[in-house]
Design a protein around this motif. Structure first.
Motif, short mmCIF file in Angstrom:
data_model
loop_
_atom_site.label_atom_id
_atom_site.label_comp_id
_atom_site.label_asym_id
_atom_site.label_seq_id
_atom_site.Cartn_x
_atom_site.Cartn_y
_atom_site.Cartn_z
N TRP A 74 37.91 30.15 41.81
CA TRP A 74 36.61 30.79 42.03
C TRP A 74 36.41 31.10 43.51
O TRP A 74 35.86 32.13 43.86
CB TRP A 74 35.48 29.88 41.53
CG TRP A 74 35.43 29.77 40.04
CD1 TRP A 74 35.95 30.64 39.13
CD2 TRP A 74 34.82 28.72 39.27
NE1 TRP A 74 35.71 30.21 37.85
CE2 TRP A 74 35.03 29.04 37.90
CE3 TRP A 74 34.14 27.55 39.60
CZ2 TRP A 74 34.56 28.22 36.87
CZ3 TRP A 74 33.68 26.74 38.58
CH2 TRP A 74 33.89 27.07 37.24
N HIS A 75 36.86 30.19 44.38
CA HIS A 75 36.74 30.44 45.81
C HIS A 75 37.62 31.61 46.24
O HIS A 75 37.24 32.39 47.12
CB HIS A 75 37.14 29.18 46.60
CG HIS A 75 36.07 28.13 46.63
ND1 HIS A 75 35.09 28.08 47.60
CD2 HIS A 75 35.83 27.09 45.80
CE1 HIS A 75 34.30 27.05 47.37
NE2 HIS A 75 34.72 26.42 46.28
N GLN A 76 38.79 31.71 45.63
CA GLN A 76 39.72 32.77 45.99
C GLN A 76 39.33 34.12 45.39
O GLN A 76 39.69 35.17 45.94
CB GLN A 76 41.13 32.40 45.52
CG GLN A 76 41.80 31.31 46.32
CD GLN A 76 42.08 31.74 47.74
OE1 GLN A 76 41.44 31.27 48.67
NE2 GLN A 76 43.00 32.66 47.93
N ASN A 77 38.61 34.12 44.27
CA ASN A 77 38.28 35.36 43.56
C ASN A 77 36.78 35.41 43.26
O ASN A 77 36.35 35.14 42.13
CB ASN A 77 39.08 35.44 42.25
CG ASN A 77 40.58 35.42 42.48
OD1 ASN A 77 41.18 36.42 42.82
ND2 ASN A 77 41.19 34.25 42.28
N PRO A 78 35.96 35.76 44.25
CA PRO A 78 34.51 35.74 44.07
C PRO A 78 34.01 36.65 42.95
O PRO A 78 32.95 36.39 42.37
CB PRO A 78 33.97 36.22 45.43
CG PRO A 78 35.08 35.94 46.40
CD PRO A 78 36.35 36.11 45.62
N GLU A 79 34.75 37.71 42.62
CA GLU A 79 34.29 38.65 41.60
C GLU A 79 34.78 38.28 40.19
O GLU A 79 34.43 38.94 39.21
CB GLU A 79 34.76 40.07 41.94
CG GLU A 79 34.18 40.58 43.26
CD GLU A 79 34.65 41.97 43.59
OE1 GLU A 79 35.48 42.52 42.82
OE2 GLU A 79 34.22 42.52 44.62
N LEU A 80 35.56 37.22 40.10
CA LEU A 80 36.08 36.80 38.80
C LEU A 80 34.95 36.37 37.87
O LEU A 80 34.05 35.64 38.27
CB LEU A 80 37.05 35.64 38.99
CG LEU A 80 37.63 35.00 37.72
CD1 LEU A 80 38.59 35.96 37.05
CD2 LEU A 80 38.34 33.69 38.05
N VAL A 81 34.98 36.82 36.62
CA VAL A 81 34.00 36.41 35.61
C VAL A 81 34.63 35.32 34.75
O VAL A 81 35.63 35.57 34.07
CB VAL A 81 33.55 37.59 34.73
CG1 VAL A 81 32.59 37.11 33.64
CG2 VAL A 81 32.90 38.67 35.58
N PRO A 82 34.09 34.10 34.78
CA PRO A 82 34.67 33.00 34.00
C PRO A 82 34.62 33.27 32.50
O PRO A 82 33.83 34.10 32.02
CB PRO A 82 33.79 31.79 34.37
CG PRO A 82 33.15 32.17 35.67
CD PRO A 82 32.96 33.65 35.60
N ARG A 83 35.43 32.53 31.75
CA ARG A 83 35.45 32.64 30.30
C ARG A 83 34.11 32.19 29.71
O ARG A 83 33.37 31.44 30.35
CB ARG A 83 36.58 31.79 29.71
CG ARG A 83 37.96 32.17 30.19
CD ARG A 83 39.03 31.39 29.41
NE ARG A 83 38.81 29.96 29.49
CZ ARG A 83 39.31 29.19 30.44
NH1 ARG A 83 40.02 29.71 31.41
NH2 ARG A 83 39.07 27.87 30.44
#
Length: 220
Positions: free
Chosen positions: A40-49
Motif C-alpha cells: 500500500w505504501h509503494q502503490n498509493p493508487e492500488l484498490v484493495p480486494r
C-alpha cells in the motif's frame, strides 16, 4: 463520520497514520501480512480486494473517536497527504566468522524467507538508528554500525533498502518477534548463499562477507 466509498493504498496508509500504528502493528491489527501494508505504501493508487476493504471499513468504524477525526482530516484535507514511500534499513551484523540472519514467515506476496535483520525507517528518522533498533527488537542482539554499504530497490519487494555493515556487541540471538519471524540464527559468512539466493544479495554485502574479519578488527 462519512463512509469511505473507495479504499486505496493511500487511504489505507492514512488510516494507519491516524491510528498511530507502525507497519507491523497495522498488519497485526488487520490480521494481514506485513508485505500487504508495504505494498500500500509503494502503490498509493492500488484498490484493495473486497475482503480487504471490509477489514479496513471495520477497523475505521471501531477506531477511537480521536483516530477517526485524524483520519477524516488526512483523508479529506484540501491538499491530502501522499503516502510516503516505504524505506527499510538492513543490518548485516558480523560476529567473527558468522553473520546474523532471520527467517521471515511466508506471506501472500514476496515469499521471502531468510534475510538480514531489517526495519522500517520512520519519517525523519535515522536509517542507522533504525538498523540498530530493529536488530535488537527482532533478535535481542546489540550491534553498532561500522559502514554504510549503500542502497537499492530490492529486486523482489521493490522496497528501497539501505544497507549497513554492523559489528556484534552483546546479546544472545533469539527470536524476539514470533509474529513476523520463524527463527533467528548465526550462520557462517560463506554459507549465506545457502539461505539467501545469491542473485538477490546486494553486491557490496557479498564483498563485505568475503573480507577477512581479522583485517576489519585491526582497523582503527
Amino acid at each position: 463520520m462519512d463512509v469511505v466509498v473507495t479504499w486505496t493504498g493511500a487511504s489505507a496508509c492514512q488510516l494507519q497514520e491516524a491510528l498511530r500504528d507502525t507497519n507491523e502493528a497495522f498488519a497485526g491489527r488487520l490480521g494481514i501480512g506485513l508485505r500487504t501494508v508495504a505494498n500500500w505504501h509503494q502503490n498509493p493508487e492500488l484498490v484493495p480486494r473486497p475482503e480487504m476493504r471490509q477489514l479496513l471499513d471495520k477497523t475505521l468504524e471501531t477506531a477511537a473517536p480521536a483516530a477517526q477525526k485524524r483520519f477524516a482530516i488526512l483523508n479529506t484535507g484540501p491538499t491530502g497527504q501522499a503516502a510516503q514511500a516505504l524505506r527499510v534499513a538492513v543490518a548485516v551484523v558480523l560476529r567473527s566468522t558468522d553473520v546474523l540472519l532471520v527467517c521471515r514467515r511466508d506471506d501472500e506476496t514476496a515469499g521471502i524467507r531468510w534475510q538480514f535483520p531489517a526495519g522500517v525507517i520512520k519519517p525523519g528518522g535515522s536509517p542507522e538508528a533504525a538498523a540498530v533498533r530493529e536488530t535488537l527488537a527482532e533478535t535481542g542482539v546489540h550491534c553498532a554500525v561500522r559502514d554504510d554499504l549503500g542502497g537499492r530497490l530490492h529486486p523482489t519487494t521493490g522496497v528501497w533498502c539501505q544497507y549497513y555493515l554492523a559489528e556484534y556487541l552483546a546479546g544472545d540471538a533469539q527470536n524476539q518477534d514470533v509474529i513476523e519471524n520463524a527463527d533467528v540464527m548465526w550462520v557462517p559468512r560463506n554459507a549465506v548463499p545457502r539461505f539467501i539466493p545469491v542473485d538477490t544479495i546486494f553486491p557490496p554485502i557479498l564483498a563485505a562477507l568475503e573480507e577477512p574479519q581479522n583485517d576489519r578488527a585491526e582497523q582503527p
